[in-house]
Motif scaffolding. Structure first.
Motif, PDB file in Angstrom:
ATOM      1  N   TRP A 228      -1.620  24.012   0.361  1.00 52.57           N
ATOM      2  CA  TRP A 228      -0.848  25.250   0.407  1.00 52.57           C
ATOM      3  C   TRP A 228       0.620  25.004   0.760  1.00 52.57           C
ATOM      4  N   GLY A 229       0.906  23.861   1.399  1.00 57.04           N
ATOM      5  CA  GLY A 229       2.280  23.558   1.791  1.00 57.04           C
ATOM      6  C   GLY A 229       3.090  22.856   0.709  1.00 57.04           C
ATOM      7  N   GLY A 230       2.473  22.611  -0.457  1.00 51.46           N
ATOM      8  CA  GLY A 230       3.178  21.948  -1.550  1.00 51.46           C
ATOM      9  C   GLY A 230       2.784  20.485  -1.695  1.00 51.46           C
ATOM     10  N   THR A 231       3.160  19.882  -2.784  1.00 51.90           N
ATOM     11  CA  THR A 231       2.821  18.484  -3.045  1.00 51.90           C
ATOM     12  C   THR A 231       3.804  17.562  -2.326  1.00 51.90           C
ATOM     13  N   PRO A 232       3.302  16.638  -1.513  1.00 58.27           N
ATOM     14  CA  PRO A 232       4.187  15.725  -0.767  1.00 58.27           C
ATOM     15  C   PRO A 232       5.017  14.839  -1.680  1.00 58.27           C
ATOM     16  N   GLU A 233       6.194  14.453  -1.200  1.00 51.29           N
ATOM     17  CA  GLU A 233       7.072  13.579  -1.979  1.00 51.29           C
ATOM     18  C   GLU A 233       6.562  12.145  -1.993  1.00 51.29           C
ATOM     19  N   VAL A 234       6.034  11.681  -0.861  1.00 50.83           N
ATOM     20  CA  VAL A 234       5.454  10.341  -0.823  1.00 50.83           C
ATOM     21  C   VAL A 234       4.061  10.445  -1.439  1.00 50.83           C
ATOM     22  N   LYS A 235       3.878   9.834  -2.605  1.00 45.79           N
ATOM     23  CA  LYS A 235       2.667  10.042  -3.380  1.00 45.79           C
ATOM     24  C   LYS A 235       1.482   9.210  -2.912  1.00 45.79           C
ATOM     25  N   LYS A 236       1.745   8.079  -2.305  1.00 39.11           N
ATOM     26  CA  LYS A 236       0.626   7.225  -1.893  1.00 39.11           C
ATOM     27  C   LYS A 236       0.961   6.539  -0.568  1.00 39.11           C
ATOM     28  N   VAL A 237      -0.014   6.520   0.317  1.00 42.27           N
ATOM     29  CA  VAL A 237       0.124   5.858   1.609  1.00 42.27           C
ATOM     30  C   VAL A 237      -1.046   4.898   1.778  1.00 42.27           C
ATOM     31  N   ARG A 238      -0.728   3.684   2.150  1.00 38.50           N
ATOM     32  CA  ARG A 238      -1.782   2.709   2.432  1.00 38.50           C
ATOM     33  C   ARG A 238      -1.634   2.247   3.871  1.00 38.50           C
ATOM     34  N   ILE A 239      -2.738   2.333   4.626  1.00 41.51           N
ATOM     35  CA  ILE A 239      -2.752   1.890   6.017  1.00 41.51           C
ATOM     36  C   ILE A 239      -3.603   0.637   6.094  1.00 41.51           C
ATOM     37  N   ASP A 240      -2.968  -0.470   6.455  1.00 45.86           N
ATOM     38  CA  ASP A 240      -3.665  -1.750   6.563  1.00 45.86           C
ATOM     39  C   ASP A 240      -4.045  -2.006   8.019  1.00 45.86           C
ATOM     40  N   PHE A 241      -5.285  -2.401   8.234  1.00 44.89           N
ATOM     41  CA  PHE A 241      -5.766  -2.708   9.582  1.00 44.89           C
ATOM     42  C   PHE A 241      -5.587  -4.205   9.828  1.00 44.89           C
ATOM     43  N   ILE A 242      -4.559  -4.555  10.598  1.00 44.48           N
ATOM     44  CA  ILE A 242      -4.267  -5.962  10.879  1.00 44.48           C
ATOM     45  C   ILE A 242      -4.207  -6.133  12.389  1.00 44.48           C
ATOM     46  N   SER A 243      -5.326  -6.504  12.967  1.00 44.93           N
ATOM     47  CA  SER A 243      -5.427  -6.582  14.425  1.00 44.93           C
ATOM     48  C   SER A 243      -4.619  -7.731  15.014  1.00 44.93           C
ATOM     49  N   ASP A 244      -4.557  -8.833  14.303  1.00 47.82           N
ATOM     50  CA  ASP A 244      -3.876 -10.008  14.825  1.00 47.82           C
ATOM     51  C   ASP A 244      -2.367  -9.824  14.745  1.00 47.82           C
ATOM     52  N   ASN A 245      -1.689  -9.963  15.885  1.00 51.60           N
ATOM     53  CA  ASN A 245      -0.254  -9.704  15.938  1.00 51.60           C
ATOM     54  C   ASN A 245       0.552 -10.652  15.057  1.00 51.60           C
ATOM     55  N   GLN A 246       0.181 -11.917  15.026  1.00 55.05           N
ATOM     56  CA  GLN A 246       0.933 -12.881  14.220  1.00 55.05           C
ATOM     57  C   GLN A 246       0.745 -12.601  12.729  1.00 55.05           C
ATOM     58  N   THR A 247      -0.441 -12.209  12.352  1.00 55.91           N
ATOM     59  CA  THR A 247      -0.707 -11.904  10.940  1.00 55.91           C
ATOM     60  C   THR A 247       0.084 -10.680  10.504  1.00 55.91           C
ATOM     61  N   ARG A 248       0.152  -9.684  11.399  1.00 54.24           N
ATOM     62  CA  ARG A 248       0.905  -8.470  11.068  1.00 54.24           C
ATOM     63  C   ARG A 248       2.393  -8.779  10.943  1.00 54.24           C
ATOM     64  N   LEU A 249       2.901  -9.634  11.832  1.00 57.01           N
ATOM     65  CA  LEU A 249       4.306 -10.033  11.759  1.00 57.01           C
ATOM     66  C   LEU A 249       4.587 -10.785  10.465  1.00 57.01           C
ATOM     67  N   LEU A 250       3.689 -11.672  10.076  1.00 57.95           N
ATOM     68  CA  LEU A 250       3.874 -12.432   8.850  1.00 57.95           C
ATOM     69  C   LEU A 250       3.885 -11.503   7.635  1.00 57.95           C
ATOM     70  N   ALA A 251       2.990 -10.526   7.623  1.00 56.57           N
ATOM     71  CA  ALA A 251       2.951  -9.572   6.507  1.00 56.57           C
ATOM     72  C   ALA A 251       4.266  -8.801   6.420  1.00 56.57           C
ATOM     73  N   PHE A 252       4.836  -8.466   7.570  1.00 55.28           N
ATOM     74  CA  PHE A 252       6.110  -7.748   7.590  1.00 55.28           C
ATOM     75  C   PHE A 252       7.237  -8.631   7.074  1.00 55.28           C
ATOM     76  N   LYS A 253       7.252  -9.890   7.531  1.00 54.70           N
ATOM     77  CA  LYS A 253       8.302 -10.810   7.085  1.00 54.70           C
ATOM     78  C   LYS A 253       8.240 -11.054   5.578  1.00 54.70           C
ATOM     79  N   GLN A 254       7.036 -11.062   5.023  1.00 49.21           N
ATOM     80  CA  GLN A 254       6.862 -11.317   3.597  1.00 49.21           C
ATOM     81  C   GLN A 254       7.119 -10.077   2.744  1.00 49.21           C
ATOM     82  N   GLY A 255       7.357  -8.938   3.390  1.00 53.53           N
ATOM     83  CA  GLY A 255       7.614  -7.715   2.640  1.00 53.53           C
ATOM     84  C   GLY A 255       6.361  -7.012   2.168  1.00 53.53           C
ATOM     85  N   ASP A 256       5.206  -7.414   2.662  1.00 55.46           N
ATOM     86  CA  ASP A 256       3.954  -6.773   2.261  1.00 55.46           C
ATOM     87  C   ASP A 256       3.711  -5.474   3.019  1.00 55.46           C
ATOM     88  N   VAL A 257       4.487  -5.265   4.079  1.00 55.24           N
ATOM     89  CA  VAL A 257       4.333  -4.084   4.918  1.00 55.24           C
ATOM     90  C   VAL A 257       5.693  -3.419   5.075  1.00 55.24           C
TER      91      VAL A 257
END
Length: 536
Positions: A228-257
């Motif tokens: 009812w509030g209209g179609t959102p501008e951001v069409k797709k959202v992906r939430i990745d579950f990365i518990s390990d802090n170093q792995t999450r940092l690496l994904a960010f550095k590589q541009g995957d996140v």
């Protein structure tokens, strides 16, 4: 047990655990590099990729109450009301409402609400969802939001009346999707085998729908054209579950996140070193501390509990494992949680005045002697979703050794940790709670409910606190503030709970996106993806 914890923010340094962590790390790194990795889809489809430090195997918050589940359901399943970007209550499936003495609540429902499958949201769907949410068997994590004996009435097709057995001024939070209501389609839910599983995803009326869910890995959400509030501008959202802090940092550095949520304060510099990255720290309103289960001996002994409380060097823990960033807690509710009635500074002063036990080893030894208890052994379990709690457990274990308590520290799966909370099996347990609402009494209405075993995580049954909790229900947040503080003080004087820190969190995002005014309730607000924009 009446409810479980809402937040998964907690994580035996044995060879087995090391192997498990290694395997998880390798799997996560592999996932970052395969053809389904978030970075490839994001570049192609403008997917907003968010990495969170927790892992969930079910999407439904009513089952486990993970804060990540809340973030997901915020934009998939609506309540009667929702939190806006200002942190205040706003209309959702109810366009308007009124209450009589905080007991009889009448809601006018919007007529243009549709589920993501295109079918209309009916009052029958809403009543079904309320009753399901209030059922401890079906919704163990949120049933406590509903007082026993409440009734629902279908006045007409667009008018719903809810009558409570007693006045409850904060009930409006209960029927929000920040509290205890996630409206779904009755016909669909009755046929589903496991709502929120990979087989039976979620069906709601929010701005997004769940397109795909891989338990323990990620969830993909797609914008709907039925909200009812209209179609959102951001069409797709992906939430990745990365518990390990170093792995999450690496994904960010590589541009995957694009956006990394709840990064360790100790890694802020690493994220800031990434070209174009921005890092923001904020008070997240979370509470971290220990809970003593009074059904497990010798923790039914008040002097034992006080001895443990005195032996905890909260500031030392904060300085050694958290780089000094979180604030030492003096109560089980953070100052920022009082934002609707007090400034954080004023709240901090009031909370500081409450009974609490600052680190004092001599007093710890005195209390243990007064207990009459013989030296004993116990175990502190911490969930695998937060290694900081494991480190803190080891520090606490060293301190307790000085007063005659031998502590074994063990890591367990977060699901097991949640299921065993308040079960009478663990004398000492961690509590890591990040309130999804801005109700000052949110934690207290669980922690101070002594009406029966299992109604609070400590199995505490002292009825002297009930008049104060009842006053909190009956009065407004402002009028009931003194009663709330008195109730908290009674619990803390008996050392039912041992506060350690109030959380401070950090987020990081790269140059591919822009973020508007991020706060502790951004991910809890109505259509929160609208706070994110892809950079031009």
């Amino acid at each position: 047990m009446k409810r479980q914890n809402k937040l998964l923010t907690l994580r035996s340094l044995t060879r087995t655990v090391a192997v498990i962590v290694l395997i998880f790390t390798l799997i996560s790194l592999s996932a970052c590099g395969n053809s389904d990795a978030p970075g490839t889809d994001a570049a192609k489809d403008k997917t907003l990729v968010i990495a969170v430090p927790d892992s969930i195997n079910l999407l439904e918050a009513g089952q486990e109450g993970s804060v990540i589940q809340y973030y997901i359901q915020q934009i998939v399943n609506e309540g009667l009301v929702a939190i806006g970007e200002d942190g205040k209550i706003h209309p959702a499936l109810a366009e308007s409402w009124e209450d009589e003495n905080s007991t009889v609540w009448t809601f006018k429902l919007r007529k243009d609400a549709k589920f993501s499958d295109g079918s209309p949201v009916t009052i029958d769907d809403i009543i079904y969802s309320i009753e399901r949410s209030a059922d401890p068997e079906q919704s163990p994590s949120i049933a406590y939001f509903y007082p026993e004996g409440f009734t629902t009435e279908k006045v007409d097709e667009s008018t719903l009346k809810i009558t409570l057995p007693h006045a409850q001024s904060n009930f409006i939070w209960s029927i929000s999707n920040n509290g205890g209501l996630f409206v779904t389609k009755k016909e669909w839910a009755e046929q589903a085998e496991a709502i929120g599983s990979a087989k039976d995803l979620l069906l709601g009326s929010g701005p997004y729908k769940v397109a795909e869910f891989s338990p323990g890995s990620h969830v993909t959400l797609e914008a709907t054209d039925t909200w009812w509030g209209g179609t959102p501008e951001v069409k797709k959202v992906r939430i990745d579950f990365i518990s390990d802090n170093q792995t999450r940092l690496l994904a960010f550095k590589q541009g995957d996140v694009d956006f990394a949520f709840d990064i360790p304060i100790s890694q802020v510099g690493d994220y800031q070193s990434v070209s174009g990255a921005k890092v923001q720290t904020y008070k997240d309103r979370s509470y971290v501390g220990l809970t003593f289960d009074l059904t497990v001996k010798p923790f039914d002994n008040e002097h034992v509990r006080k001895a443990v409380a005195y032996a905890i060097d909260s500031q030392g823990i904060i300085d050694s494992i958290k780089d000094g960033y979180p604030e030492k807690a003096t109560a089980f509710t953070a100052p920022e949680q009082f934002a609707t009635v007090l400034s954080a500074d004023d709240a901090r002063e009031k909370l500081k005045a409450l009974t609490h036990y600052d680190y004092n080893m001599e007093k710890a030894k005195e209390e243990f002697a007064l207990s009459g208890a013989a030296p004993f052994s116990t175990t502190i379990y911490y969930p695998d979703s937060n290694q900081d709690l494991g480190k803190a457990s080891l520090v606490i274990a060293d301190s307790l050794k000085e007063i005659g308590i031998t502590v074994d520290v063990q890591e367990i799966p977060v699901e097991q940790w949640l299921n065993e909370m308040g079960s009478g099996t663990k004398g000492i347990d961690w509590m890591d709670y990040r309130p999804p609402t801005l109700d000052p009494a949110e934690i207290a209405i669980w922690f101070l409910d002594t009406t029966g075993q299992g109604t609070n995580p400590a199995n505490w049954t002292d009825q002297s606190v009930q008049p104060y909790l009842q006053a909190v229900y009956e009065k407004s947040s402002e009028e009931g503030l003194d009663d709330l503080l008195k109730g908290i003080d009674i619990a803390q004087e008996q050392a039912i709970y041992a506060p350690i820190w109030w959380g401070e969190a950090a987020v990081a995002y790269n140059s591919s996106i822009e973020v508007d005014n991020f706060t502790s309730y951004t991910f809890l607000s109505q259509n929160w993806p609208k706070n994110f924009r892809f950079a031009k």
